[in-house]
Design an enzyme around this catalytic site. Structure first.
Site, PDB file in Angstrom:
ATOM      1  CE1 TYR A  33     -60.380   3.146 -55.252  1.00 11.89           C
ATOM      2  CE2 TYR A  33     -61.703   1.221 -55.707  1.00 11.89           C
ATOM      3  CZ  TYR A  33     -61.260   2.172 -54.829  1.00 11.89           C
ATOM      4  OH  TYR A  33     -61.682   2.133 -53.518  1.00 11.89           O
ATOM      5  CB  SER A  72     -57.853  -0.861 -45.072  1.00  8.22           C
ATOM      6  OG  SER A  72     -57.632  -0.186 -46.276  1.00  8.22           O
ATOM      7  N   GLY A 130     -51.929  -4.748 -45.490  1.00 13.37           N
ATOM      8  CA  GLY A 130     -50.992  -5.858 -45.399  1.00 13.37           C
ATOM      9  C   GLY A 130     -50.213  -5.912 -44.107  1.00 13.37           C
ATOM     10  CG  LEU A 167     -53.434  -5.687 -39.153  1.00  8.56           C
ATOM     11  CD1 LEU A 167     -54.879  -5.214 -39.085  1.00  8.56           C
ATOM     12  CD2 LEU A 167     -52.887  -5.928 -37.739  1.00  8.56           C
TER      13      LEU A 167
END
Length: 353
Positions: free
Chosen positions: A53, A234, A239, A241
């Site tokens: 990340y 997730s 995003g 949903l």
């Protein structure tokens, strides 16, 4: 929120986990620290990160997220003892050659990655150390089918377990986990750990949301019987949903400018950017509105209340988003709403699988 145990470990975590993959890309270090402060203040004791990340992955931001979290620990003495810290060792190169070259993931690779994470995180121990994706070729990240012809595995699972066992013996890792795994992988890691006297996986971090319930197609039974917990990532389908893409899509004039699928073309090329994912997401979002809920409330309540899920990983870019997501805790979906959710899935299955 009552704390729960992960798998057969003695790790006590909240059923909400703060995901951090946006830290260092979409989220600055000061804003990241504010989100971490707020999560702790709201009672969340579980933080998840990874060596690769921030996301989307770039050589310039490799390790940035762990560094930001390490700086937060250093600036707040005593905080490290209050959180359960999870990180991940990257699997073989997936367009990330700056992390690891070659097809394998040797014991030396695993040891070196963990020691790098410990330095960036400025801590002596990682509570849950996970394999980010299998060393084997598996259906994951939008690939739906296993193909023996694509298998390039070169590091046996026992070698990976031996390396993880060494990290546990040396006190650098407390427990181990998997991510983006299959039923075969979970069973094999557990079988070999028990046979060889090596650490047993406590959890598996896999996608789980209204747009991808593939966990319920065999993984749920496997992990239930083996005593391995699901960390659901997730839950808002990147995003889709949340309802924010319903009108403008991901690229149109009305698309939310600061959202992941709008900002990063590479993400639109993945499972979340499929036309089917957007279209089915809109069906779920309208179902929520028709029942007096926001799309975010329905999507998160679905994950929060499923027996399959031990902890739901929230990825946010602001304190306000974090508060909104945590506030959903305790929301119950009616039998009628759950039946309607299942009816949509029966027609459209898992478009973001």
């Amino acid at each position: 929120m009552n704390q729960i145990s992960l798998g057969q470990s003695d790790l006590k975590v909240t059923p909400i986990c703060l995901g951090t993959m946006t830290f260092g890309e979409q989220v600055s270090e000061p804003a990241s620290h504010a989100i971490l402060d707020r999560a702790l203040a709201r009672g969340v004791n579980f933080i998840d990160t990874a060596e690769m990340y921030a996301v989307p992955t770039r050589v310039e931001t490799y390790g940035a997220t762990e560094t930001i979290i390490g700086n937060w620990f250093a600036a707040n003495p005593g905080v490290r003892r209050r959180v359960v810290l999870a990180s991940k060792v990257a699997g073989p190169s997936r367009a990330t050659p700056w992390v690891r070259e070659g097809a394998g993931m040797t014991a030396a690779d695993i040891i070196a990655s963990c020691e790098g994470s410990l330095r960036r995180l400025r801590t002596d121990v990682i509570d849950l150390y996970q394999i980010h994706w299998p060393e084997r070729h598996v259906p994951a990240f939008g690939q739906m089918y296993y193909s023996p012809s694509k298998e390039t595995s070169s590091t046996p699972i026992p070698e990976q377990l031996e390396a993880l066992g060494r990290l546990v013996r040396e006190g650098k890792v407390r427990y181990i986990g998997l991510s983006n795994e299959t039923p075969y992988g979970v069973h094999e890691f557990v079988r070999l750990a028990e046979q060889l006297g090596l650490p047993r996986v406590a959890s598996v971090q896999n996608p789980y949301s209204l747009l991808n319930r593939s966990w319920e197609n065999a993984m749920d039974e496997s992990c239930h019987r083996l005593g391995v917990s699901l960390l659901a990532y997730s839950p808002l389908g990147y995003g889709l949903l949340s309802g924010k893409y319903d009108e403008g899509g991901t690229t149109g004039a009305q698309a939310p400018a600061a959202a992941r699928l709008t900002m990063f073309e590479s993400m639109r090329k993945q499972r979340w950017g499929r036309k089917e994912s957007w279209e089915v997401g809109k069906l779920y979002n309208q179902l929520a509105r028709d029942n007096g809920l926001t799309p975010t409330q329905m999507a998160l309540a679905f994950c929060y209340t499923k027996w399959q899920v031990a902890s739901t990983i929230l990825g946010v870019t602001t304190v306000e988003q974090l508060d909104e997501d945590i506030d959903v805790w305790g929301t119950q979906l009616t039998p009628q709403v759950l039946q309607a959710i299942d009816a949509i899935r029966k027609l459209h299955r898992d478009p973001a699988q």
